[in-house]
Design an enzyme around this catalytic site. Sequence first.
Site, mmCIF file in Angstrom:
data_model
loop_
_atom_site.group_PDB
_atom_site.id
_atom_site.type_symbol
_atom_site.label_atom_id
_atom_site.label_comp_id
_atom_site.label_asym_id
_atom_site.label_seq_id
_atom_site.Cartn_x
_atom_site.Cartn_y
_atom_site.Cartn_z
ATOM 1 N N ASP A 51 46.310 38.934 32.498
ATOM 2 C CA ASP A 51 46.119 39.909 33.569
ATOM 3 C C ASP A 51 45.940 39.203 34.907
ATOM 4 O OD1 ASP A 51 45.064 42.957 34.200
ATOM 5 O OD2 ASP A 51 44.002 41.451 35.395
ATOM 6 N N TYR A 56 45.195 38.027 43.628
ATOM 7 C CA TYR A 56 44.585 36.824 43.050
ATOM 8 C C TYR A 56 45.256 35.543 43.558
ATOM 9 C CZ TYR A 56 42.718 40.159 39.575
ATOM 10 O OH TYR A 56 42.118 41.217 38.944
ATOM 11 N N LYS A 85 49.254 43.750 39.676
ATOM 12 C CA LYS A 85 48.773 44.916 40.422
ATOM 13 C C LYS A 85 49.228 44.847 41.876
ATOM 14 C CE LYS A 85 44.551 44.158 37.724
ATOM 15 N NZ LYS A 85 44.635 42.699 37.582
ATOM 16 N N HIS A 118 46.006 48.793 42.309
ATOM 17 C CA HIS A 118 44.766 48.011 42.219
ATOM 18 C C HIS A 118 43.516 48.816 42.601
ATOM 19 C CE1 HIS A 118 43.470 43.506 42.251
ATOM 20 N NE2 HIS A 118 42.508 44.277 41.770
#
Length: 282
Positions: A51, A56, A85, A118
């Site tokens: 994930d 990120y 996301k 998200h």
Amino acid sequence: MSNELKLNSKVTLNNGVQMPWLGLGVFLAKEGTEVVQTVKAALKYGYLSIDTAAAYNNEEGVGRAIAESIAEGTVAREDIFVTSKVWNSNQGYDSTLAAFNESLYKLNLDYLDLYLVHWPVKGKYKETWRALEKVYAEGKVKAIGVSNFQVHHLDDLLQDATVVPAVNQIELHPLLAQQQLRDYCKSKNIQVEAWSPLGQGNLLDHELLKKIAAKHGKTTAQIILRWDIELGVVTIPKSVKEHRIIENANIFDFQLDAEDIAAIATLNENKRFGSDPDNFNF
């Protein structure tokens, strides 16, 4: 929940796609060597779900780790479940389509297994969802879902959606049990997935959880992750340490009993360690 579950066991989503019960979250795993080594270690040990998210800033490293693992014969692409996301600043119809293609490019994949909104950005998440429905219809993603959506967000979304979200990924741990939201999702056949299942590490020294862990000969983290599974919740603990990645996966050789579940249920304080979906500003 059956004790016959294993690390490669999966739950069937509302569109028939199968998603592993346990995955590796890579939030805060640094782009480059750290995230590459982390993902490769997890895949080598037997994890099948990874994930990540655009926010990120490590999609390229995740993609590299997957490509190297496939080339080395560790795993086949069709056996891995990859989630990403769309970030808040990219929400809206056209910008979401562009963000999806960028994530696909960075991950060096032909398709994603799951793509999520998200956060429920007010005034934008419906158009964002329409874009997700488009890439889903085109076969570029196997399933689409949301993250951090509360009941009222889901109610609003479902008024116009043609596809019911397959997943709602939410902050969930013993101090934030989200019972009402879990019940709602169950009624709509939306699979709940826990992010920050260990409360960002804040629950590892909790006395009650330590007591239950001692009873089962397990760690506190293992008790919490098994609790997720017992609740029917998919869970994605994050770690960059190989021994923790292995430890987090060793939750399929025991079960919590009714007494344990009842004791953990008393811990809920509706306490968040992450942002509030009704009051976030990023």
